[in-house]
Design a protein around this motif. Structure first.
Motif, mmCIF file in Angstrom:
data_model
loop_
_atom_site.group_PDB
_atom_site.id
_atom_site.type_symbol
_atom_site.label_atom_id
_atom_site.label_comp_id
_atom_site.label_asym_id
_atom_site.label_seq_id
_atom_site.Cartn_x
_atom_site.Cartn_y
_atom_site.Cartn_z
ATOM 1 N N LEU A 70 0.850 -1.200 0.000
ATOM 2 C CA LEU A 70 0.000 0.000 0.000
ATOM 3 C C LEU A 70 0.884 1.249 0.000
ATOM 4 N N PRO A 71 0.470 2.302 -0.706
ATOM 5 C CA PRO A 71 1.285 3.527 -0.727
ATOM 6 C C PRO A 71 1.527 4.126 0.661
ATOM 7 N N VAL A 72 0.644 3.812 1.626
ATOM 8 C CA VAL A 72 0.789 4.388 2.975
ATOM 9 C C VAL A 72 1.544 3.472 3.940
ATOM 10 N N ALA A 73 1.912 2.250 3.496
ATOM 11 C CA ALA A 73 2.559 1.276 4.390
ATOM 12 C C ALA A 73 3.982 1.703 4.741
ATOM 13 N N VAL A 74 4.336 1.545 6.023
ATOM 14 C CA VAL A 74 5.665 1.918 6.523
ATOM 15 C C VAL A 74 6.446 0.664 6.941
ATOM 16 N N GLN A 75 5.776 -0.231 7.672
ATOM 17 C CA GLN A 75 6.421 -1.453 8.184
ATOM 18 C C GLN A 75 5.326 -2.432 8.587
ATOM 19 N N ILE B 266 -5.533 -11.931 10.493
ATOM 20 C CA ILE B 266 -5.555 -11.960 11.958
ATOM 21 C C ILE B 266 -4.117 -12.254 12.393
ATOM 22 N N GLY B 267 -3.616 -11.486 13.346
ATOM 23 C CA GLY B 267 -2.213 -11.637 13.728
ATOM 24 C C GLY B 267 -1.304 -10.739 12.905
ATOM 25 N N GLY B 268 -1.922 -9.847 12.115
ATOM 26 C CA GLY B 268 -1.166 -8.921 11.283
ATOM 27 C C GLY B 268 -0.973 -7.584 11.980
ATOM 28 N N VAL B 269 0.220 -7.015 11.834
ATOM 29 C CA VAL B 269 0.525 -5.691 12.383
ATOM 30 C C VAL B 269 1.019 -4.833 11.224
ATOM 31 N N LEU B 270 0.454 -3.641 11.090
ATOM 32 C CA LEU B 270 0.836 -2.774 9.978
ATOM 33 C C LEU B 270 0.935 -1.328 10.447
ATOM 34 N N ALA B 271 2.088 -0.716 10.178
ATOM 35 C CA ALA B 271 2.271 0.714 10.460
ATOM 36 C C ALA B 271 2.062 1.483 9.166
ATOM 37 N N THR B 272 1.269 2.554 9.238
ATOM 38 C CA THR B 272 0.985 3.370 8.053
ATOM 39 C C THR B 272 1.286 4.837 8.356
ATOM 40 N N GLU B 273 1.419 5.612 7.293
ATOM 41 C CA GLU B 273 1.704 7.035 7.439
ATOM 42 C C GLU B 273 0.414 7.846 7.365
ATOM 43 N N GLU C 178 6.235 9.489 13.637
ATOM 44 C CA GLU C 178 4.939 9.005 14.101
ATOM 45 C C GLU C 178 4.242 8.219 13.000
ATOM 46 N N ALA C 179 3.683 7.077 13.370
ATOM 47 C CA ALA C 179 2.930 6.242 12.418
ATOM 48 C C ALA C 179 1.684 5.720 13.115
ATOM 49 N N ILE C 180 0.761 5.215 12.329
ATOM 50 C CA ILE C 180 -0.440 4.573 12.878
ATOM 51 C C ILE C 180 -0.192 3.076 12.853
ATOM 52 N N VAL C 181 -0.090 2.473 14.043
ATOM 53 C CA VAL C 181 0.199 1.038 14.138
ATOM 54 C C VAL C 181 -1.106 0.279 14.372
ATOM 55 N N HIS C 182 -1.494 -0.509 13.356
ATOM 56 C CA HIS C 182 -2.696 -1.348 13.440
ATOM 57 C C HIS C 182 -2.294 -2.716 13.977
ATOM 58 N N ARG C 183 -2.969 -3.162 15.016
ATOM 59 C CA ARG C 183 -2.755 -4.527 15.514
ATOM 60 C C ARG C 183 -4.094 -5.248 15.419
ATOM 61 N N LYS C 184 -4.203 -6.113 14.434
ATOM 62 C CA LYS C 184 -5.449 -6.856 14.243
ATOM 63 C C LYS C 184 -5.226 -8.285 14.727
ATOM 64 N N GLY C 185 -5.673 -8.555 15.936
ATOM 65 C CA GLY C 185 -5.375 -9.861 16.518
ATOM 66 C C GLY C 185 -3.911 -9.928 16.915
#
Length: 463
Positions: A107-112, A127-134, A347-354
């Protein structure tokens, strides 16, 4: 002048012939349709003359955005390369879950990104995925059950009490926990959360407030539970000043109920309209945090997370009162949420889904299954995992597969072998549906330190 507000009425006032007209009509028809047309037009005139004053307003904020800085709707292509990532326990994770993460990393907004050892296929982010976005939040990166969380309270009561009071404890769970869409407590408790401004300022939340009030202190269906079990503490230097030994614990797993589900549905729809993506990643549509909808979702998501916590607090308060004992330890954590955190100095938005937050020294609880131990953990602050760990054992078989593969007598056999009593629960939640929690924990030794265990003994789930 007819009673129904039309686009030409707004154009006559001086609104530009652009998307702000459609936005205004959509907002008015959804939230103000019973009001007099003259009154709405008078207000619209004020908005047009002083748009800055209405920034962030629940009804007019979106219209103002259309007037001052319209959201650019454009089709986003995926990048050819992935953002950096780490996978833990790779051999135990299905290929489709890995490919879901790989797509998200483009994704264009994905950081890590990172994948936890309990990971399995989900919608959008696995589920069990972690994604940091800008500066972007993905509603499906948070999950439908916003703020789904664990809560463990430990009581200064020896574990042998469970055997001696088995019948009474079963009755407590049967009569004083509520599950599923329709069960609510006869005696409702109030909570300071219901006086929060978001319930008045955001029209969607205003509509959901009564239902949220009724569902306070209840649990969802599926894999949600409330259970008594044995907490084993072996560390003599533990931070709770508990002597090493076995104690009674109460563990609950649930989220934000209908409130969170409706928030997820509403903002996922808005994200999909504002952020068109290729079909294979359409569930990963995001909201820019600089937009009206992005800011509104962030407020709604945080309210849903606080509501989920309030539900657990209520469950543990009711049961603690019936036990006649005060908890000496409380450990809790979200595992479906997004946080603003620093990633590589930005600063990033860290999504923790499961996935469980595992910042340095942060406490959490990672459950197994109804017959397998859960683990009390302290985070090691591993930046490669985005300071995260698994949220449980993770599913080995889908719900449909469980119904084909297992019978009720298979479950009874497993329960008997592990000396566990089950109240409610379906075949789709069979202990055999889950991965081996010991393997999962072994695959995340660099993410968390184990401080103690929780062995389920009396488990209550939806019927």
């Amino acid at each position: 002048m007819g009673n129904k507000l039309k686009g030409k009425d707004l154009i006559k006032l001086g609104f530009p012939k652009n998307n702000s007209i459609n936005i205004a009509l959509g907002q008015i028809n959804r939230y103000r349709k019973r009001e007099k047309k003259e009154r709405i037009l008078e207000e619209a005139k004020t908005v047009l003359q002083n748009p800055e004053q209405f920034k962030g307003n629940a009804i007019w904020g979106k219209v103002v955005e259309g007037l001052l800085k319209p959201v650019e709707v454009k089709f986003h292509q995926l990048r050819h390369t992935r953002a950096p990532f780490s996978i833990y326990g790779e051999n135990e994770i299905d290929e489709h879950a890995k490919y879901q993460l790989y797509d998200a990393l483009k994704l264009p907004v994905a950081v890590q990104g990172a994948l936890m050892p309990d990971a399995h296929t989900g919608y959008g982010l696995p589920i069990g995925g972690v994604l940091a976005t800008e500066n972007a939040v993905i509603p499906y990166g948070v999950g439908v059950d916003i703020g789904c969380r664990m809560c463990l309270t430990i009581y200064p009561i020896k574990a042998s009490y469970i055997k001696g009071k088995q019948h009474q404890l079963e009755n407590i769970l049967t009569n004083h926990t509520k599950f599923g869409m329709y069960e609510t407590h006869d005696k409702k408790h109030d909570h300071e959360l219901f006086s929060r401004s978001e319930f008045n300022d955001i029209p969607l939340l205003k509509r959901l407030k009564v239902k949220a009030y009724k569902q306070l202190g209840t649990s969802g269906s599926g894999n949600h539970f409330v259970e008594f079990g044995v907490v084993s503490i072996s560390d003599t230097n533990n931070q709770w000043q508990l002597k090493p030994g076995d104690y009674i614990g109460l563990l609950s797993h649930s989220g934000s109920r209908g409130l969170g589900a409706n928030i997820a549905k509403h903002y996922t729809y808005l994200a999909s309209k504002q952020c068109p993506l290729p079909k294979n990643v359409q569930h990963l549509a995001w909201l820019d945090l600089d937009t009206h909808d992005g800011q509104e979702y962030w407020l709604a998501m945080n309210l849903a997370g606080d509501y989920a916590k309030a539900c657990h607090d209520d469950i543990h308060y009711r049961i603690g009162k019936l036990l006649g004992s005060k908890a000496v330890v409380k450990i809790e954590n979200h595992h479906n949420f997004a946080w603003k955190e620093m990633v590589n100095g930005k600063e990033a938005i860290v999504h923790r889904k499961g996935a469980t937050p595992a910042n340095k020294g942060e406490l959490g609880i990672i459950p197994g299954s109804m017959t397998a131990p859960g683990y009390i953990v302290s985070g090691l602050g591993n930046t490669e995992s985005l300071n995260s760990a698994s949220h449980g054992a993770g599913r080995l078989h889908s719900r449909r597969k469980c119904k084909e593969k297992f019978t009720k007598s298979d479950i009874k056999h497993q329960l008997k072998m592990n000396d566990v009593t089950l109240i409610g629960g379906g075949v789709d939640e069979a202990p055999m549906a889950y991965k081996d929690i010991k393997k999962v924990m072994n695959n995340q030794q660099e993410l968390v330190e184990v401080l103690g265990t929780f062995a389920p003994k009396i488990v209550r789930m939806d019927k």
